[in-house]
Design a protein around this motif. Structure first.
Motif, mmCIF file in Angstrom:
data_model
loop_
_atom_site.group_PDB
_atom_site.id
_atom_site.type_symbol
_atom_site.label_atom_id
_atom_site.label_comp_id
_atom_site.label_asym_id
_atom_site.label_seq_id
_atom_site.Cartn_x
_atom_site.Cartn_y
_atom_site.Cartn_z
ATOM 1 N N ARG A 80 3.735 -5.568 5.262
ATOM 2 C CA ARG A 80 2.278 -6.202 6.394
ATOM 3 C C ARG A 80 2.643 -7.302 7.422
ATOM 4 O O ARG A 80 3.040 -7.669 8.364
ATOM 5 C CB ARG A 80 1.412 -7.114 6.027
ATOM 6 N N SER A 95 1.875 -1.851 0.716
ATOM 7 C CA SER A 95 0.775 -1.341 -0.390
ATOM 8 C C SER A 95 -0.624 -0.603 0.409
ATOM 9 O O SER A 95 -1.565 -0.318 -0.507
ATOM 10 C CB SER A 95 0.310 -2.900 -0.582
ATOM 11 N N GLU A 96 -0.562 -0.605 1.875
ATOM 12 C CA GLU A 96 -1.943 0.052 2.584
ATOM 13 C C GLU A 96 -1.332 0.990 2.669
ATOM 14 O O GLU A 96 -1.862 2.006 3.483
ATOM 15 C CB GLU A 96 -2.224 -1.512 3.243
ATOM 16 N N ARG A 135 1.335 2.159 4.652
ATOM 17 C CA ARG A 135 1.800 2.533 6.114
ATOM 18 C C ARG A 135 3.451 2.415 5.874
ATOM 19 O O ARG A 135 4.140 1.771 4.972
ATOM 20 C CB ARG A 135 1.027 1.430 6.862
#
Ligand SMILES: [Zn+2]
Length: 524
Positions: free
Chosen positions: A392, A446-447, A449
């Motif tokens: 991120r 972790s998302e 993406r």
């Protein structure tokens, strides 16, 4: 006669014959590798037998770039704020932790990441003063390159409105010129030099806690990338009494933040468990905190990071180190820092002992820098796990022109650069090598993406980079990194075969047994 056999297994050797069924061990070293029937013929009455029952045996993992004592600091006496969700959460954690400390004792913590906090900003002295008005506080950002300190800590360090930023660092100030409590890069040293240093006993506890944590992850070799003379003395003492449970490559620092003169070169040393033959330098900062030195502005701020050395000083220190026969490992993430380090390495000429130097992280090399690195036989120690843990930050802070070449491990391998994968723990919380392998293969954060998906590598490349890659990077490929006759019996028994499970499930594989020198060092 063999001391130990591990049989009925699926042995991934990382050597020329890639698969075997059994391994025999004598005097701590691998004596035979082959089919179960052939190996069992060499076993005798007193041979210890471990039935792998179809499980997978791999060389013990090698975490080529970690900060062992800092992992241990978090496991023993430092507040762990990795995963902190916001300022309220932080304040509660500080108060709970502070309640256990003596009056006036320093509160040290590590691991905040503003991009993962509710307020989307770093804590300032005012935030920290609210939670801890009566004791000095130093909270290191997850990257280790920025610290947030409170008023008591600024006072203790003598930092006021007139304190200049040191070379290679920034004392952050508000619009009225008052220090905000945020210190970047070498400026952190202004405070850390007045924090009471850990005792030898503290250091020992940290090292042993960290190494046993690593053994549970199947890590039999790791590195402590950047140690002080006091910490080095503790490693030497632990090794002398045979108390190191695994193998460690300790890299002394020559420049310690907050100390004016360079640290003299220590004695080069190698025993079965301890290696001291690499010196660590830091050329710039970190990407996730936007202190890595870039050629263009960060996306979220009109600045380009920090070069910690001027070129002449780095060159002079590296030359002395190189000529004394040491390997050099320099932290360089941004493209500007990578250029500086490649220039310096090029200027050093051939190594007196034939060694290749390392670049740690190697976060944003372009194609020509990759070619130069390959030509100089540079060994790269990047961290695919950063993609997962800090993706991120990369998306929010990096300009579009740089994001596609963030930790370009595919391109490193294709250019012919030797790669050792590693965690940089405790910069990331999850130092499981199988999670690092997953990140190198999936390139997902972790998302979920993906970042620069075309830089993905194959699972067998990832396993090699986490075993033999690390052995090469520590200059000890004759003794570790693969399952071959003559090497130390450093092994990990895995519940499942990493080469045949979906990449997303790699971290679900359990480490059942870890062996160092043929002795069981961890058992689930
Ligand atoms: Zn590091």
């Amino acid at each position: 006669m063999l001391d130990l056999v591990l049989y009925n297994g699926h042995v991934l050797t990382q050597a020329a014959s890639p698969i075997a069924g059994a391994v025999g061990v004598r005097a701590g070293r691998i004596a035979i590798v082959g089919a179960t029937d052939d190996v069992m013929r060499e076993a005798g009455g007193s041979t210890v037998r471990i039935d792998l029952a179809g499980r997978t045996l791999v060389p013990g993992f090698n975490d080529a770039h970690a900060h062992v004592w800092k992992i241990g600091h978090l496991l023993t006496s430092m507040l762990d704020i990795r995963g902190v969700r916001g300022l309220d959460d932080l304040g509660e954690r500080m108060q709970r932790f502070g309640a256990k400390l003596a009056d006036g004792a320093w509160l040290l913590g590590r691991g905040y990441n503003e991009a993962a906090m509710l307020e989307r900003r770093a804590p300032t002295r005012a935030d920290l003063d609210r939670a801890a008005p009566h004791r000095p506080v130093v909270l290191t950002r997850t990257c280790g390159h920025i610290a947030a300190v409170n008023s008591r800590a600024l006072e203790a360090a003598g930092i006021g409105p007139d304190t200049p930023s040191p070379a290679g660092g920034i004392v952050d100030r508000d619009e009225r010129g008052q220090p905000t409590g945020l210190l970047h890069e070498t400026a952190i040293g202004l405070v850390t030099r007045v924090v009471p240093p850990p005792t030898s006993g503290d250091y020992e506890a940290m090292i042993l806690a960290a190494l046993s944590h690593q053994l549970a992850l199947g890590i039999t070799s790791s590195a402590d990338c950047g140690v002080s003379p006091a910490l080095l003395a503790v490693y030497r003492a632990l090794d002398a009494r045979g108390a190191l449970p695994s193998r460690i490559n300790v890299m002394p620092l020559r420049r310690v933040d907050g100390v004016a003169d360079p640290v003299p070169l220590p004695e080069r040393f190698a025993s079965e468990r301890l290696r001291v033959d690499t010196i660590k330098f830091l050329a710039d900062g970190g990407l996730s905190g936007a202190t890595a030195a870039l050629s263009v502005d960060y996306r979220h701020a009109r600045q380009r990071g920090v070069l910690r050395f001027d070129r002449e000083e780095l060159m002079a220190l590296c030359r002395e180190t190189h000529e004394a026969g040491w390997r050099i490992a320099t932290h360089a993430i941004g493209d500007v820092a990578i250029d500086q380090v490649l220039d310096v390495y090029e200027g050093l000429g051939p190594h007196p002992r034939g060694l290749a130097h390392r670049i740690e992280h190697f976060g944003l090399p372009d194609a020509s820098q990759l070619r130069r690195a390959a030509k100089q036989r540079v060994i790269a120690a990047p961290q695919a796990i950063f993609i997962r843990a800090l993706g991120r930050n990369f998306r929010e802070y990096l300009p579009d022109s740089l994001l596609p070449r963030t930790y370009p491990i595919r391109a490193m391998l294709d250019a012919g650069v030797r790669v050792a994968l590693s965690s940089d723990a405790p910069v990331v919380e999850d130092d499981n090598p199988l999670a690092g392998m997953m990140a190198a293969i999936t390139r997902r954060d972790s998302e979920g993406r993906a970042i620069a998906k075309e830089q993905a590598i194959h699972v067998d490349e990832a396993l090699y980079a986490y075993t033999m890659g690390g052995a090469v990077a520590s200059g000890d490929e004759e003794n570790r990194g693969s399952i071959e006759v003559g090497k130390w019996a450093d092994l990990a028994v895995l519940s499942n075969d990493p080469l045949s499970v979906p990449a997303e499930t790699l971290p679900d594989i359990e480490v059942d047994v870890t062996l160092v020198g043929g002795q069981v060092a961890f058992e689930r």
